[in-house]
Motif scaffolding. Sequence first.
Motif, short mmCIF file in Angstrom:
data_model
loop_
_atom_site.label_atom_id
_atom_site.label_comp_id
_atom_site.label_asym_id
_atom_site.label_seq_id
_atom_site.Cartn_x
_atom_site.Cartn_y
_atom_site.Cartn_z
N UNK A 120 0.81 -1.21 0.00
CA UNK A 120 0.00 0.00 0.00
C UNK A 120 0.84 1.27 0.00
N UNK A 121 2.09 1.21 0.48
CA UNK A 121 2.96 2.38 0.40
C UNK A 121 3.23 2.74 -1.06
N UNK A 122 3.42 1.73 -1.91
CA UNK A 122 3.63 1.99 -3.34
C UNK A 122 2.34 2.46 -4.01
N UNK A 123 1.20 1.85 -3.64
CA UNK A 123 -0.07 2.23 -4.26
C UNK A 123 -0.48 3.64 -3.87
N UNK A 124 -0.21 4.04 -2.62
CA UNK A 124 -0.64 5.35 -2.15
C UNK A 124 0.10 6.49 -2.82
N UNK A 125 1.23 6.21 -3.46
CA UNK A 125 1.98 7.27 -4.14
C UNK A 125 1.15 7.91 -5.26
N UNK A 126 0.23 7.15 -5.85
CA UNK A 126 -0.54 7.67 -6.99
C UNK A 126 -2.04 7.51 -6.83
N UNK A 127 -2.51 6.92 -5.74
CA UNK A 127 -3.93 6.65 -5.57
C UNK A 127 -4.57 7.65 -4.62
N UNK A 128 -5.84 7.98 -4.90
CA UNK A 128 -6.60 8.84 -4.00
C UNK A 128 -7.09 8.03 -2.81
N UNK A 129 -7.70 8.72 -1.84
CA UNK A 129 -8.23 8.04 -0.66
C UNK A 129 -9.36 7.09 -1.07
N UNK A 130 -10.23 7.51 -1.99
CA UNK A 130 -11.32 6.65 -2.45
C UNK A 130 -10.78 5.42 -3.17
N UNK A 131 -9.73 5.60 -3.96
CA UNK A 131 -9.15 4.45 -4.66
C UNK A 131 -8.47 3.50 -3.68
N UNK A 134 -11.20 1.44 -2.13
CA UNK A 134 -11.64 0.37 -3.02
C UNK A 134 -10.65 -0.78 -3.03
N UNK A 135 -9.35 -0.46 -3.07
CA UNK A 135 -8.33 -1.51 -3.05
C UNK A 135 -8.38 -2.32 -1.77
N UNK A 136 -8.64 -1.65 -0.65
CA UNK A 136 -8.73 -2.35 0.63
C UNK A 136 -9.95 -3.26 0.68
N UNK A 137 -11.02 -2.88 0.01
CA UNK A 137 -12.20 -3.74 -0.04
C UNK A 137 -11.94 -5.00 -0.85
N UNK A 138 -11.05 -4.90 -1.83
CA UNK A 138 -10.72 -6.07 -2.66
C UNK A 138 -9.77 -7.03 -1.96
N UNK A 139 -9.19 -6.60 -0.86
CA UNK A 139 -8.26 -7.47 -0.12
C UNK A 139 -9.04 -8.62 0.52
N UNK A 140 -8.67 -9.86 0.26
CA UNK A 140 -9.41 -10.98 0.84
C UNK A 140 -9.26 -11.02 2.35
N UNK A 141 -10.33 -11.34 3.02
CA UNK A 141 -10.34 -11.41 4.48
C UNK A 141 -10.59 -12.84 4.91
N UNK A 402 -8.16 1.41 -13.15
CA UNK A 402 -8.64 0.25 -13.89
C UNK A 402 -8.44 -0.98 -13.01
N UNK A 403 -9.46 -1.33 -12.24
CA UNK A 403 -9.34 -2.39 -11.26
C UNK A 403 -9.22 -3.77 -11.89
N UNK A 404 -9.45 -3.87 -13.19
CA UNK A 404 -9.31 -5.16 -13.87
C UNK A 404 -7.86 -5.65 -13.83
N UNK A 405 -6.93 -4.68 -13.86
CA UNK A 405 -5.51 -5.03 -13.88
C UNK A 405 -4.88 -4.94 -12.49
#
Length: 417
Positions: A120-131, A134-141, A402-405
């Motif tokens: 998430x440190x790498x993802x947060x460099x270019x992602x908004x809070x809303x994005x 969304x990424x955290x919701x896709x994380x399997x629990x 693009x959450x598909x990728x």
Amino acid sequence: MSSAAGSLVAEELPKDRLEVLFDELGVLMGQRNAIDSRIVEIVAEMDRDNLVGMTGARSIAALVAWKTGSSITNANTIAAIAHRLPEFPRCAAGMREGRLSLDQVGIIAKKAGHGSDEHYAALAESATVDQLNTALKLEPRPKPEPAPWAEPQRSITKTTAEQCVRYRMTLTHDEAATFDAALASHQDALISQWKRDHDTGERPSDQAPPLPTMPDAFMSLVKTGWDAEVTRRPHGQHTTVVVHLDVKDRIASLHLGPLLTAAERQYLSCDATCEVWFERSGQVIGAGRTTRTINRRLRRALEHRHPTCAVPGCGATRGLHAHHIQHWEDGGTTELDNLVLVCPYHHRLHHSGGITITGPAPNITVTDSDGRQLHSSSLARPPNRPPPDVAPYRGPTGERADWWWYTPFEPPPPQTN
């Protein structure tokens, strides 16, 4: 060249002005992120060393909201990062260097799984809070399987539709049996009353109400319990305490209950009908007077004067207790200048010695366990040092994700010995 042409050249174009403002905004946001990082580190130190208890605050988030003058939402974000700061060193470094904002790291600290700092440190460099959300919701629990002996979780859920409200209730078998019996009893009573009032043996009239149904029985059950509670507790926290007091050793105990300390005895009898039975050598020798309870008119005056808990930094408004500043057993009167409303947490904390409340009201003084007076104002003051020297905040790219990728973070498998 004419003067009109010269003025057009000298005039700054809107896009150039916007670039200048963006540059200044980036510098300020980078400095703000670095300052927020230091605030998180300070809060983490207070949380790690358990320094919150001596301040009278009920939680680390409440202390942050109080002392920084921020909202409880922002304080919860700071507290969440501070609590998990050792788990996210890369995210914390990004905020310290001005590259990540408090909200970006906060959403990660609240929802991310263990071991996801690098992802998430790498993802947060270019992602908004809303994005990021969304990424955290896709994380399997992982869903732990409940033990076969575990009791089922009781719950009541509410769903609001356009025309009605639906409730779904889950109870254990023994509780369900009690509920069914109570519901059947109320339905039988309603049907009996309906037959007495409307069943005359003649043809039923179109004006007669329908036969009581199960929802009618449920509402009757609710109203009956509500009326009984109002009758029993007409003044909020009013209750009855029966105490046995040994006049020689000054030891008190609840009726058919445990021994009480002086703090527990005063806490229980602050706003109560207290029956005190005096004993000597185990023999009852008499009964004491009943305490004066807080009537409705007096409580309304207290609520008007202190709509929230009177302890600085606490904004609780529900379930407040009426506290005698000078306790009734020490000669304190049940008058407006000797009463103050406090939340249950701070009421118990006062009687246990965590804080001290002195009067007269409304100009009360609250001190912590070290004798320092508590004030409701924040610690904010003009800065006396230069801002952090960090790079300007670049911020998210603003591109559509693009959450598909996207490859969600996969928690590591549990280790087995």
